[in-house]
Design a protein around this motif. Structure first.
Motif, short mmCIF file in Angstrom:
data_model
loop_
_atom_site.label_atom_id
_atom_site.label_comp_id
_atom_site.label_asym_id
_atom_site.label_seq_id
_atom_site.Cartn_x
_atom_site.Cartn_y
_atom_site.Cartn_z
N THR A 102 0.17 5.88 -19.19
CA THR A 102 0.26 5.77 -17.73
C THR A 102 -0.60 4.63 -17.21
N ASN A 103 -1.77 4.44 -17.82
CA ASN A 103 -2.63 3.32 -17.39
C ASN A 103 -2.00 1.98 -17.69
N ALA A 104 -1.33 1.90 -18.87
CA ALA A 104 -0.71 0.63 -19.24
C ALA A 104 0.48 0.31 -18.35
N LEU A 105 1.14 1.36 -17.85
CA LEU A 105 2.33 1.15 -17.04
C LEU A 105 2.01 0.94 -15.56
N LYS A 106 0.77 1.12 -15.15
CA LYS A 106 0.42 0.97 -13.75
C LYS A 106 0.55 -0.48 -13.29
N ASN A 107 1.08 -0.61 -12.07
CA ASN A 107 1.12 -1.93 -11.43
C ASN A 107 -0.13 -2.06 -10.58
N LYS A 108 -0.96 -3.03 -10.87
CA LYS A 108 -2.23 -3.19 -10.17
C LYS A 108 -2.24 -4.43 -9.28
N LYS A 109 -1.06 -4.91 -8.95
CA LYS A 109 -0.97 -6.12 -8.14
C LYS A 109 -1.52 -5.90 -6.74
N ASP A 110 -2.14 -6.93 -6.19
CA ASP A 110 -2.65 -6.87 -4.82
C ASP A 110 -2.43 -8.24 -4.17
N PHE A 111 -2.09 -8.21 -2.87
CA PHE A 111 -1.88 -9.47 -2.14
C PHE A 111 -3.21 -9.98 -1.59
N SER A 112 -3.21 -11.24 -1.20
CA SER A 112 -4.45 -11.84 -0.70
C SER A 112 -4.34 -12.37 0.73
N ASN A 113 -3.11 -12.49 1.25
CA ASN A 113 -2.91 -13.05 2.59
C ASN A 113 -3.12 -11.96 3.65
N GLN A 136 2.92 4.60 -2.38
CA GLN A 136 4.31 4.41 -2.83
C GLN A 136 5.19 3.89 -1.69
N ILE A 137 5.04 4.50 -0.50
CA ILE A 137 5.86 4.08 0.64
C ILE A 137 5.51 2.65 1.06
N LEU A 138 4.24 2.33 1.07
CA LEU A 138 3.82 0.99 1.46
C LEU A 138 4.26 -0.06 0.44
N GLU A 139 4.21 0.31 -0.83
CA GLU A 139 4.64 -0.63 -1.87
C GLU A 139 6.15 -0.90 -1.75
N GLN A 140 6.92 0.17 -1.53
CA GLN A 140 8.36 0.00 -1.39
C GLN A 140 8.73 -0.83 -0.16
N ALA A 141 7.91 -0.73 0.89
CA ALA A 141 8.17 -1.51 2.11
C ALA A 141 7.68 -2.95 1.99
N GLY A 142 7.00 -3.27 0.90
CA GLY A 142 6.51 -4.62 0.70
C GLY A 142 5.21 -4.91 1.42
N VAL A 143 4.52 -3.86 1.89
CA VAL A 143 3.26 -4.05 2.61
C VAL A 143 2.13 -4.35 1.63
N VAL A 144 2.01 -3.55 0.59
CA VAL A 144 0.96 -3.75 -0.41
C VAL A 144 1.60 -4.09 -1.75
N GLY A 145 0.77 -4.64 -2.65
CA GLY A 145 1.30 -5.05 -3.95
C GLY A 145 1.51 -3.92 -4.92
N SER A 146 0.71 -2.85 -4.81
CA SER A 146 0.84 -1.74 -5.76
C SER A 146 0.20 -0.48 -5.20
N VAL A 147 0.61 0.63 -5.75
CA VAL A 147 0.03 1.93 -5.37
C VAL A 147 -1.43 1.98 -5.80
N ASP A 148 -1.69 1.49 -7.00
CA ASP A 148 -3.05 1.53 -7.53
C ASP A 148 -4.03 0.76 -6.64
#
Length: 568
Positions: free
Chosen positions: A221-232, A254-266
């Motif tokens: 589960t840790n390896a599969l996590k998306n840890k992306k984060d935006f900077s703008n 999850q909802i924010l990631e799907q909406a394109g607000v944040v880069g990842s749930v993590d």
């Protein structure tokens, strides 16, 4: 037991061929036959042994010839000592030592006896039978060989088809495995890759369940996590995001990631740091850091679609005698849904809500079955929906929904709320559910203090039971441009369906939103003979009377307090 004697077989004890024992003459020796054919003892023919050419040599030992069924002999041409026209030579017979010896003796006998050769000498019966048997055996062998060849050919075709099918299957497997290596290491890596594909499929289709249930190991589960984060921090564009009530921080992410607000749930969970966030509709920016998203959702500046409906308000705004305007339900909805997205105004207006209330069908508006008769009695009038929206708070009214869709949501939720308060199950008033709602709305508007609600409910029921006009100021104020507790003038004389100074019974619709206490008081009011009640001061003190004379005396108290001026 009798035995059949084969043609040419001796009848004597020797069992030798008859022409060798002298019982019959040798081939071509008819002229030497004795005159007395009945003489049993005939001198046997002398047989000379003739050596056969080497090419004609046969195996020295062979199995004895078994008797075969009788077959008519076919004429063949025997060898002649001297050249003479002959018939075609018979095909060579299979190797048989006895037959070779007999044939040699027959040739020698012909050489000893100088007689004229017959044109078509007969073949010995024993030889002809042997040839027929050999031909039958050869035919059977040929048939057996042909059957074996056919079976082998068919088996070969089956093997070929199976081989081709196996080849095709291997080819498909190779394509599915993306040309997997044939080495042992390659096969091992291919198996690992297949396992990873299965794990990824579980994560995509049911990974959330697997994670919640603890089926996947933590390192997976840790390896599969998306840890992306935006900077703008400014983001790219506006977007509305709806978060259901009682959502966890993971749900938020999850909802924010799907909406394109944040880069990842993590990234969002880490940025939230366990803060308590409320569900609802938020105006957000796409492509922002998780920390910025948490900050925008912490306050109320970015909340939209949050609707709070108080008790005792009408659909339309109402101005009081103090010149203050109380917003109506439609105004509250319009304010809650108004938002600007990327330079464009979004939300519904009061006019759109009134139009939907006038024209939309009961199904489109979500009108409950117990209120449909009353709603149908006022076609084309938005007030037919009065009272069907209960007081309460809605955290997520979608600003992008249509007016009819929003009304449907509010009315459907309100009907369930009313029913949960006992409208259909705890009614002891003797009124229908819709009539209870109408009477409770009057109770809601007339009373300031909740403890007076049950007694006012009893006054309403007592007057209805006596067929006495309700004469409630609240009903007259419902249609008035300006509300006033001291009803007088045109409002008092207004000829409307809601003016209970003019009509008997209840008005056609509720006159305001109905709270839980007012409704429950109307469902099961206390016993009492009160027919009148009166508020006598600005603090809302209410006095009750059982007859009119008592009511007049108490009314004077209100006049003395300066609370009432009319009729004092």
């Amino acid at each position: 037991m009798r035995h059949r004697t084969r043609r040419g077989q001796s009848t004597g004890d020797s069992g030798a061929p008859a022409w060798m024992t002298g019982e019959i003459p040798a081939v071509g020796d008819e002229a030497a036959k004795p005159a007395d054919e009945d003489t049993p003892n005939v001198t046997p023919n002398v047989v000379k042994r003739v050596e056969r050419p080497a090419a004609e040599e046969k195996p020295a030992v062979a199995a004895p010839v078994q008797p075969e069924p009788e077959v008519e002999p076919e004429p063949v041409v025997a060898a002649e000592p001297e050249p003479a026209p002959t018939a075609p030579e018979p095909e060579p017979a299979p190797a048989d030592p006895i037959a070779d010896a007999d044939a040699a003796a027959a040739v020698a006998a012909l050489q000893e006896v100088p007689t004229e050769a017959p044109s078509a000498p007969a073949t010995p019966a024993w030889h002809d039978d042997h040839d027929d048997a050999e031909r039958a055996k050869q035919k059977a062998a040929d048939e057996e060989k042909r059957a074996k060849d056919e079976a082998a050919a068919k088996k070969g075709e089956d093997k070929k088809a199976a081989k081709q099918a196996k080849k095709d299957a291997k080819k498909q497997a190779a394509v599915a495995a993306d040309e997997m290596p044939k080495s042992t290491t390659g096969r091992r890596l291919a198996k690992i890759a297949t396992a990873l594909v299965v794990v990824l499929a579980l994560v995509a289709g049911g990974g959330y369940v697997a994670k919640r249930q603890g089926w996947l190991p933590s390192f997976v589960t840790n390896a599969l996590k998306n840890k992306k984060d935006f900077s703008n921090t400014a983001g790219t564009e506006d977007v509305l995001v709806t978060i259901p009530d009682n959502s966890s921080l993971t749900n938020f992410g999850q909802i924010l990631e799907q909406a394109g607000v944040v880069g990842s749930v993590d990234a969002f969970i880490k940025a939230s740091d366990g803060k308590a966030l409320s569900g609802g509709v938020y105006k957000m920016r796409k492509g922002i850091p998780a920390a910025t998203a948490v900050e925008m959702m912490t306050g109320t500046d970015n909340r939209v679609g949050r609707l709070v409906v108080p008790e005792g308000v009408q659909l339309e705004a109402k101005r009081g005698v103090d010149r203050k305007t109380i917003p109506g339900v439609f105004d509250l909805i319009a304010d809650a849904t108004e938002v600007e997205l990327n330079g464009k105004k979004v939300g519904v207006t009061v006019e759109q809500l009134e139009q939907a209330a006038k024209t939309a069908s009961a199904d489109e508006l979500g009108v409950p079955s117990w209120a449909r008769k009353g709603v149908a009695a006022l076609p084309g009038d938005y007030r037919r929906l009065e009272g069907l929206i209960a007081p309460g708070t809605w955290e997520a009214v979608n600003p992008e929904a249509s007016a009819a869709e929003i009304l449907n949501q509010l009315i459907s939720d309100s009907s369930r709320r009313y029913e949960s308060w006992g409208l259909l199950t705890g009614n002891k008033s003797g009124l229908s559910p819709y009539e209870v709602l109408i009477a409770a709305s009057i109770n809601e508007r007339e009373v300031r203090h909740p403890e007076d609600l049950p007694k006012v409910a009893r006054v309403i029921l007592n007057r209805l039971a006596k067929n006495q006009r309700l004469e409630m100021d609240s009903t007259t104020n419902y249609t008035a441009a300006e509300t006033n507790i001291d009803v007088h003038g045109d409002n008092y004389k207004a000829d409307t369906q809601w003016n209970t100074y003019k009509i008997f019974g209840l008005p056609p619709t509720p006159i305001a939103t109905v709270g839980e206490q007012a409704l429950k008081a109307m469902l099961d009011p206390p016993k009492g003979n009160w027919l009148y009640f009166l508020t006598v001061d600005k603090n809302g003190k209410t006095l009750f009377s059982e007859n009119f004379d008592e009511h007049v005396r108490k009314r004077q108290i209100a006049c003395d307090n300066g609370f009432l001026k009319t009729g004092c």
